[in-house]
Enzyme design. Structure first.
Site, short mmCIF file in Angstrom:
data_model
loop_
_atom_site.label_atom_id
_atom_site.label_comp_id
_atom_site.label_asym_id
_atom_site.label_seq_id
_atom_site.Cartn_x
_atom_site.Cartn_y
_atom_site.Cartn_z
N TRP B 319 0.84 -1.21 0.00
CA TRP B 319 0.00 0.00 0.00
C TRP B 319 0.88 1.26 0.00
CZ3 TRP B 319 -0.33 3.94 3.69
CH2 TRP B 319 -1.38 4.84 3.53
N HIS B 320 2.04 1.16 0.63
CA HIS B 320 2.92 2.35 0.69
C HIS B 320 3.52 2.70 -0.66
CE1 HIS B 320 2.66 1.76 5.03
NE2 HIS B 320 3.02 3.02 5.13
N GLY B 321 3.62 1.73 -1.55
CA GLY B 321 4.17 2.07 -2.86
C GLY B 321 4.42 0.84 -3.71
N PHE B 473 2.81 8.29 -0.74
CA PHE B 473 2.10 7.02 -0.57
C PHE B 473 0.63 7.21 -0.86
CE2 PHE B 473 5.50 6.61 2.87
CZ PHE B 473 6.45 6.27 1.93
#
Lengths: 318, 473
Positions: B319-321, B473
């Site tokens: 989800w962060h990248g 993000f």
């Protein structure tokens, strides 16, 4: 215990005072910035030089570091003065110096404007040293390419920015940090870290090709072009020297300037040739000539001017 | 618009002043509309071409929510459509290139990259809207009136990087708080905002110099320099993100809205589980409520609990990248949590200082792939971190000195970075964090002095602003 309204008032007044203090620092500590010192230095040079001056070199640091006026006078056999400011003054700064020089030197016949290649991409409202020059001497040459509201916003943003206070605090912490004007170099002293001694490096892929030309900068040069119409002057515009690999990687950008400028200028003679600097010749910035090579680069610029003297109007030159 | 810029400060002054007047005039409906317009301006100021995408996403989600009826077939169908829509949107903008280039192209495919620009805030907006749709289906929240729904998604203090707000926790405030804007709330909001701004401008951005120096040039690092860079990043990301949260919560408070807490001194944690109860609390809560528990949570035996934890954290990392480094970071935390679960089940206990040290070192080491440009860089940094033989090498010590001085940008006094890093490390021991100070706020002289100093010092250095890490993000 305070009332929350008092808490808010104290905070707002403190923040407002901070900005006013910063503005006062700017006004009362002009020596804080070497660029402002340079402006005074060049002005003094104009007023203290003999009125026999025939050639002046104006522009930014790429010209200030590239041309030795004494050497130029010897080669060209005419009295020359280097009056370059820095890039933060923009082209409006050059116009200001030109105006003063035209008033002061009746024998002036040649003006060489040297600006670094990326000058066209700079946002003049974000580097508003030109506000100083603008307010000091408004006239036709300095006709501003910006609308009044942008000048106002830019001025408020610039004079009240807390950067002045920050720089002042830093200058108190390290009083010998900033380099001053060197009389020997006739310009601002260069830093010790240079490309020549490898303490500075540039990526081999670095390029100016992505740079966007700001219309205001073109307008500023057009103002000069228009203003010199009534004067019997040969005015040349030449790019400042540039580190070779960067110049080689920026062919598209250089071509773009070559397309734009001749179409906009009628009186200023545009020479599109870029003088490239080898690693050994490059000083503390990619467009600064190392002092040891200043005379050599001066000669190259002299030859460029000599070879393009025949141009009667703006052209791409040799 | 970034919180640490002049345009935002002027924008904030204007929004708070107008909101205060509208509230005083008892016009909460107009105030909501004004805040919605302001929020879109805030979003569009950064990149106005993305505003239509945000509006479309809000409209589609709101329309779908109207058709969701709790625990019915139709409700389930529209919920699935809603979840699919949001995941596809996120998938396309955030993961398309990652999926095609890193996964499909590794097989028989050869798909060119699309170089899609990631719309700002999409990860946070998507999660909030997903939470809303699921909560309606679960009958955990009432349906929102249109204006309140739009404000819930677009409310500018939390829009860009959270905290991830659930409608059920904010709905009552949107109904009751806007006719009661007061100077007490504004004063406490400014107080927290000043702390957050100071954390960002003076601490995070200062440490960024050393962190970037090391992570951008991993080949030249010796052991000490690698530790300095990694520690710098450990504190940079904390002060950057928690500073942002303080500002977001402070700004919302100025508008009389209490956003949920997102940090609680995470570097005081005594275990990985404890860390995730203190770090990015609203993300942890979202992943637990909407992913971990639906997967079975800890109800299906130990092996399944461990697998569920690893899945949740790996997806949390992704989800962060869209990069393997984030996946690896999530996986490490998943494994860390599994180790803690096993340790707890065995009923073994460590003395608190040892537990703290192990947790802090674990978290610090996991930041390496999180910050690194790629796995190669992360491995290089790990190799330097554990190359202890270099500690005794005089030549490398000279390299370290040169590294330290090269990190000092020309306008920074040379002691600033080491001083800030040392103070950051000692800040772990402070008894109160910014949120506790905010909760206990009373407008007293000492608070006013602190607020003025923090605000003025931050504003002096504001001109060197940088983006917040979590904006990516």
């Amino acid at each position: 215990m305070l009332k929350s309204t008092h808490f808010l008032s104290i905070t707002l007044i403190a923040v407002l005072s901070l900005h006013i203090a910063s503005c006062l620092v700017y006004i009362f500590a002009p020596s804080l910035y070497v660029s402002r010192q340079l402006f005074e230095y060049q002005k003094n040079k104009i007023y203290s030089a003999s009125s026999e001056v025939e050639t002046i070199i104006i522009g930014d640091s790429s010209g200030g570091n590239a041309i030795n006026a004494i050497r130029y006078s010897q080669i060209a056999n005419e009295k020359a003065l280097n009056l370059c400011l820095t890039g933060s003054f923009g082209i409006i700064g050059s116009a200001n110096i030109l105006e003063k020089a035209v008033e002061r030197f009746p024998n002036l016949h040649t003006v060489i404007i040297i600006h670094t290649l990326d000058i066209w991409g700079r946002d003049i409202t974000k580097a508003p040293w030109w506000l100083d020059t603008y307010t000091l001497c408004p006239s036709n040459l300095l006709k501003n390419p910006l609308p009044m509201w942008r000048i106002f916003v830019s001025a408020v943003k610039y004079y009240f920015t807390t950067t002045h206070l920050k720089n002042y605090l830093y200058s108190l912490l390290s009083p010998n940090r900033t380099d001053g004007i060197s009389k020997m170099a006739d310009y601002i002293s260069q830093g010790k870290k240079t490309y020549a001694n490898s303490e500075k490096t540039i990526s081999p892929d670095a390029t100016l090709d992505n740079m966007r030309v700001q219309q205001e900068n073109i307008m500023a040069l057009k103002n000069i072009d228009k203003a010199i119409e009534s004067h019997d002057l040969s005015v040349f515009f030449i790019h400042g020297p540039l580190y070779k690999s960067l110049a080689d990687n920026s062919i598209n950008y250089i071509d773009k300037i070559k397309q734009i400028l001749p179409a906009e200028l009628s009186n200023v003679k545009f020479i599109s040739k870029v003088v490239s600097l080898t690693k050994a010749q490059t000083g503390d910035s990619v467009d600064h000539t190392l002092p040891a090579y200043k005379n050599k680069i001066t000669k190259r610029y002299y030859e460029l001017i000599k070879n393009n003297r025949h141009l009667h109007h703006s052209s791409d030159g040799l | 618009m970034l919180f640490n810029t002049y345009p935002f400060l002027f924008f904030l002054l204007f929004v708070v002043a107008v909101s205060y007047q509208l509230s005083k005039a008892r016009k909460p409906k107009w105030l909501k509309i004004f805040l919605i317009v302001s929020s879109f301006f805030f979003y569009g100021y950064y990149e106005w071409t993305l505003v239509p995408l945000l509006i479309t996403s809000i409209l589609i989600n709101f329309s779908l929510s109207l058709f969701i009826k709790s625990r019915t077939q139709q409700g389930k169908l529209f919920l699935i459509v809603g979840i699919s829509f949001n995941l596809m949107l996120l998938g396309y903008y955030k993961y398309y290139d990652f999926f095609t280039q890193e996964i499909l192209n590794a097989t028989i495919f050869s798909i060119p990259p699309k170089d899609i620009i990631l719309p700002l805030a999409i990860s946070f907006v998507t999660f909030q809207q997903l939470g809303y749709l699921i909560d309606i289906y679960r009958r955990q929240t009432d349906k929102a009136p249109f204006t309140e729904y739009v404000l819930f998604v677009s409310f500018f203090p939390q829009l860009i990087a959270g905290p991830i707000v659930l409608y059920k926790e904010i709905a009552a405030q949107y109904k009751n708080r806007f006719d009661n804007l007061n100077t007490d709330a504004i004063a406490s909001g400014i107080y927290l905002f000043s702390i957050g701004l100071f954390k960002k401008v003076m601490i995070a951005d200062t440490l960024a110099v050393w962190a970037s120096n090391g992570f951008d040039n991993p080949a030249g690092l010796n052991c000490l320099a690698a530790w300095l860079s990694t520690l710098s990043y450990t504190f940079q990301i904390y002060f950057d993100f928690s500073g942002y949260m303080d500002m977001a919560i402070g700004v919302a408070k100025m508008l009389n809205i209490d956003l949920p807490r997102n940090f609680n001194s995470p570097y005081k944690s005594l275990s990985t589980r404890d860390f995730w109860r203190r770090w990015h609390i609203t993300l942890g809560r979202f992943l637990k409520d909407y992913l971990y528990i639906p997967l079975g949570g800890s109800r299906k035996g130990l092996p399944r609990t461990i697998v569920n934890g690893i899945i949740v954290f790996t997806l949390g990392g992704l989800w962060h990248g869209p990069a393997w480094t984030f996946v690896f970071w999530g996986l490490m935390h998943g494994i860390g949590l599994a180790a803690h679960t096993l340790w707890s089940r065995a009923e073994m206990k460590l003395p608190k200082p040892i537990a703290w040290l192990i947790t802090f070192l674990f978290v610090t080491l996991t930041w390496v792939p999180f910050r690194a440009e790629g796995m190669d860089t992360a491995l290089q940094i790990y190799s330097s971190l554990f190359n202890l033989s270099e500690l005794y090498n005089i030549a490398d010590f000279k390299k370290l000195i040169s590294y330290i001085s090269s990190g000092v940008i020309s306008l920074q006094p040379s002691y600033k970075i080491p001083l800030v890093l040392t103070l950051s490390i000692f800040s772990i021991a402070l008894p109160q964090n910014s949120y506790s100070l905010f909760m206990n706020f009373r407008p007293k002289w000492d608070r006013a002095t602190a607020c003025v100093i923090l605000l003025c010092v931050s504003i002096i250095f504001l001109n060197d602003y940088t983006e917040f890490i979590y904006f990516n993000f």
